[in-house]
Write a protein that holds these residues in place. Structure first.
Motif, PDB file in Angstrom:
ATOM      1  N   ALA A  13     -18.271  17.378   7.717  1.00 50.12           N
ATOM      2  CA  ALA A  13     -17.914  17.591   6.316  1.00 50.12           C
ATOM      3  C   ALA A  13     -16.928  18.751   6.165  1.00 50.12           C
ATOM      4  O   ALA A  13     -16.021  18.694   5.323  1.00 50.12           O
ATOM      5  N   LEU A  14     -17.088  19.795   6.977  1.00 49.28           N
ATOM      6  CA  LEU A  14     -16.146  20.915   6.929  1.00 49.28           C
ATOM      7  C   LEU A  14     -14.751  20.482   7.368  1.00 49.28           C
ATOM      8  O   LEU A  14     -13.746  20.860   6.747  1.00 49.28           O
ATOM      9  N   LEU A  15     -14.674  19.676   8.402  1.00 53.11           N
ATOM     10  CA  LEU A  15     -13.373  19.154   8.839  1.00 53.11           C
ATOM     11  C   LEU A  15     -12.744  18.275   7.759  1.00 53.11           C
ATOM     12  O   LEU A  15     -11.527  18.319   7.532  1.00 53.11           O
ATOM     13  N   GLN A  16     -13.574  17.474   7.094  1.00 51.05           N
ATOM     14  CA  GLN A  16     -13.067  16.635   6.006  1.00 51.05           C
ATOM     15  C   GLN A  16     -12.514  17.495   4.872  1.00 51.05           C
ATOM     16  O   GLN A  16     -11.473  17.166   4.284  1.00 51.05           O
ATOM     17  N   LEU A  17     -13.189  18.586   4.568  1.00 51.79           N
ATOM     18  CA  LEU A  17     -12.707  19.490   3.522  1.00 51.79           C
ATOM     19  C   LEU A  17     -11.362  20.102   3.902  1.00 51.79           C
ATOM     20  O   LEU A  17     -10.418  20.125   3.092  1.00 51.79           O
ATOM     21  N   LEU A  18     -11.251  20.591   5.139  1.00 44.43           N
ATOM     22  CA  LEU A  18     -10.007  21.221   5.581  1.00 44.43           C
ATOM     23  C   LEU A  18      -8.849  20.226   5.578  1.00 44.43           C
ATOM     24  O   LEU A  18      -7.731  20.548   5.145  1.00 44.43           O
ATOM     25  N   LEU A  19      -9.105  19.019   6.039  1.00 44.17           N
ATOM     26  CA  LEU A  19      -8.045  18.007   6.061  1.00 44.17           C
ATOM     27  C   LEU A  19      -7.662  17.581   4.651  1.00 44.17           C
ATOM     28  O   LEU A  19      -6.484  17.355   4.359  1.00 44.17           O
ATOM     29  N   GLY A  20      -8.651  17.469   3.766  1.00 48.60           N
ATOM     30  CA  GLY A  20      -8.344  17.124   2.376  1.00 48.60           C
ATOM     31  C   GLY A  20      -7.490  18.180   1.705  1.00 48.60           C
ATOM     32  O   GLY A  20      -6.537  17.859   0.975  1.00 48.60           O
ATOM     33  N   VAL A  21      -7.796  19.452   1.939  1.00 49.68           N
ATOM     34  CA  VAL A  21      -6.986  20.544   1.385  1.00 49.68           C
ATOM     35  C   VAL A  21      -5.575  20.504   1.972  1.00 49.68           C
ATOM     36  O   VAL A  21      -4.581  20.725   1.252  1.00 49.68           O
ATOM     37  N   ALA A  22      -5.460  20.217   3.271  1.00 49.22           N
ATOM     38  CA  ALA A  22      -4.138  20.140   3.896  1.00 49.22           C
ATOM     39  C   ALA A  22      -3.313  18.993   3.311  1.00 49.22           C
ATOM     40  O   ALA A  22      -2.105  19.145   3.053  1.00 49.22           O
ATOM     41  N   VAL A  23      -3.946  17.834   3.090  1.00 49.21           N
ATOM     42  CA  VAL A  23      -3.243  16.690   2.491  1.00 49.21           C
ATOM     43  C   VAL A  23      -2.738  17.037   1.095  1.00 49.21           C
ATOM     44  O   VAL A  23      -1.590  16.755   0.733  1.00 49.21           O
ATOM     45  N   ALA A  24      -3.589  17.675   0.283  1.00 51.14           N
ATOM     46  CA  ALA A  24      -3.185  18.054  -1.069  1.00 51.14           C
ATOM     47  C   ALA A  24      -2.069  19.098  -1.042  1.00 51.14           C
ATOM     48  O   ALA A  24      -1.122  19.035  -1.848  1.00 51.14           O
ATOM     49  N   ALA A  25      -2.136  20.073  -0.132  1.00 50.29           N
ATOM     50  CA  ALA A  25      -1.115  21.118  -0.056  1.00 50.29           C
ATOM     51  C   ALA A  25       0.244  20.536   0.321  1.00 50.29           C
ATOM     52  O   ALA A  25       1.274  20.885  -0.283  1.00 50.29           O
TER      53      ALA A  25
ATOM     54  N   ILE B 136      -9.643  13.999  -3.978  1.00 47.32           N
ATOM     55  CA  ILE B 136     -10.771  13.076  -4.124  1.00 47.32           C
ATOM     56  C   ILE B 136     -11.663  13.100  -2.898  1.00 47.32           C
ATOM     57  O   ILE B 136     -12.898  13.199  -2.995  1.00 47.32           O
ATOM     58  N   VAL B 137     -11.061  13.026  -1.715  1.00 50.31           N
ATOM     59  CA  VAL B 137     -11.857  12.997  -0.487  1.00 50.31           C
ATOM     60  C   VAL B 137     -12.619  14.311  -0.307  1.00 50.31           C
ATOM     61  O   VAL B 137     -13.805  14.312   0.053  1.00 50.31           O
ATOM     62  N   SER B 138     -11.967  15.440  -0.586  1.00 47.61           N
ATOM     63  CA  SER B 138     -12.649  16.729  -0.440  1.00 47.61           C
ATOM     64  C   SER B 138     -13.823  16.832  -1.400  1.00 47.61           C
ATOM     65  O   SER B 138     -14.918  17.266  -1.028  1.00 47.61           O
ATOM     66  N   PHE B 139     -13.620  16.414  -2.646  1.00 42.41           N
ATOM     67  CA  PHE B 139     -14.682  16.517  -3.645  1.00 42.41           C
ATOM     68  C   PHE B 139     -15.835  15.567  -3.330  1.00 42.41           C
ATOM     69  O   PHE B 139     -17.013  15.957  -3.374  1.00 42.41           O
ATOM     70  N   LEU B 140     -15.506  14.326  -2.988  1.00 37.14           N
ATOM     71  CA  LEU B 140     -16.557  13.342  -2.748  1.00 37.14           C
ATOM     72  C   LEU B 140     -17.399  13.686  -1.530  1.00 37.14           C
ATOM     73  O   LEU B 140     -18.625  13.530  -1.546  1.00 37.14           O
ATOM     74  N   LEU B 141     -16.764  14.177  -0.479  1.00 42.07           N
ATOM     75  CA  LEU B 141     -17.497  14.425   0.747  1.00 42.07           C
ATOM     76  C   LEU B 141     -18.219  15.760   0.728  1.00 42.07           C
ATOM     77  O   LEU B 141     -19.115  15.987   1.541  1.00 42.07           O
ATOM     78  N   LEU B 142     -17.850  16.656  -0.199  1.00 44.32           N
ATOM     79  CA  LEU B 142     -18.620  17.887  -0.370  1.00 44.32           C
ATOM     80  C   LEU B 142     -19.793  17.691  -1.331  1.00 44.32           C
ATOM     81  O   LEU B 142     -20.715  18.488  -1.362  1.00 44.32           O
ATOM     82  N   LEU B 143     -19.740  16.613  -2.110  1.00 46.49           N
ATOM     83  CA  LEU B 143     -20.748  16.378  -3.137  1.00 46.49           C
ATOM     84  C   LEU B 143     -22.180  16.371  -2.611  1.00 46.49           C
ATOM     85  O   LEU B 143     -23.055  17.000  -3.207  1.00 46.49           O
ATOM     86  N   PRO B 144     -22.486  15.697  -1.474  1.00 48.39           N
ATOM     87  CA  PRO B 144     -23.881  15.665  -1.033  1.00 48.39           C
ATOM     88  C   PRO B 144     -24.307  16.843  -0.170  1.00 48.39           C
ATOM     89  O   PRO B 144     -25.448  16.869   0.295  1.00 48.39           O
ATOM     90  N   GLN B 145     -23.433  17.843   0.048  1.00 41.02           N
ATOM     91  CA  GLN B 145     -23.766  18.888   1.005  1.00 41.02           C
ATOM     92  C   GLN B 145     -24.913  19.783   0.548  1.00 41.02           C
ATOM     93  O   GLN B 145     -25.872  20.002   1.280  1.00 41.02           O
ATOM     94  N   LEU B 146     -24.829  20.321  -0.681  1.00 40.81           N
ATOM     95  CA  LEU B 146     -25.901  21.182  -1.168  1.00 40.81           C
ATOM     96  C   LEU B 146     -27.216  20.433  -1.317  1.00 40.81           C
ATOM     97  O   LEU B 146     -28.268  20.921  -0.859  1.00 40.81           O
TER      98      LEU B 146
END
Length: 225
Positions: free
Chosen positions: A42-54, A78-88
């Motif tokens: 999930a952390l890798l997905q977040l980093l890649l999603g931020v990189a795509v948006a940037a 979208i990918v960063s938000f959706l994949l971080l959604l179930p983490q907490l």
């Protein structure tokens, strides 16, 4: 007294044998959110999603005429938000929740990983098309616009206009580089989403009991394959 001491010694040996032969592990030892839920993925997905948006916002800076499918900042967000959604909820559920709640969180994360994989595949398709298109451009500057065509000798050939561009080299050379970078980032994002979905599938369905006892006569010691 002697029999009680001998019973305690036998119980200690039995627990040690279970630990050595892969027997049941106490529940307290398994309460680790990062160990039981793919938080690293999930952390890798977040980093890649931020990189795509940037990268997409950098593409918008070249020209305001670029379409949303050419600047896929929406995919990264979208990918960063959706994949971080179930983490907490996952951390809370795996620490204090029941098996049914854990299954719901796993199912939700599996669905979101699949959705992220589809979104990344769509972005890759768009970027491949526009990369091939811009490599065939023949452009000329007209004030603050850059007029590009696929065939300059064809008077009725399709023309692409990019506003806010003073140097057409940004369209001919820089923009294809961004398209290529988006393809690489979204491919990596798709692979990470696929790995996340596979890890959950493997944990849920691939590990099962073979019905073979190992070492201890206890009925709970089954061999996992």
């Amino acid at each position: 007294m002697g029999s009680a001491g001998g019973g305690n010694a036998n119980a200690g040996k039995e627990k040690k044998g279970q630990a050595e032969t892969g027997g049941p592990v106490p529940e307290e030892a398994q309460k680790c959110c990062g160990c039981r839920f793919p938080s690293l993925v999930a952390l890798l997905q977040l980093l890649l999603g931020v990189a795509v948006a940037a990268v997409a916002f950098l593409m918008v800076a070249i020209s305001s005429s670029l379409l949303a499918r050419e600047t896929p900042h929406w995919a990264g967000i979208i990918v960063s938000f959706l994949l971080l959604l179930p983490q907490l909820p996952a951390c809370l559920v795996y620490s204090f929740g029941r098996a049914s709640a854990q299954f719901i969180v796993k199912l939700l994360y599996f669905f979101l990983c699949t959705m992220g994989l589809v979104i990344s595949a769509v972005v890759i398709a768009f970027q491949c098309y526009h990369y091939a298109l811009t490599n065939s451009y023949s452009c000329k500057e007209m004030g603050e616009h850059c007029m590009c065509t696929l065939d300059p000798e064809d008077p009725i050939a399709r023309t692409f206009s990019y506003s806010g561009v003073t140097d057409c080299s940004a369209i001919v050379s820089t923009l294809p580089m961004y398209y290529l970078l988006q393809m690489v980032l979204n491919l990596a994002q798709a692979i990470v989403c696929l790995v996340g979905a596979f890890l959950l599938w493997k944990h849920r369905y691939q590990v099962f009991f073979a019905g073979l006892q190992t070492g201890s006569p206890s009925a709970q010691n089954w061999q996992k394959v």
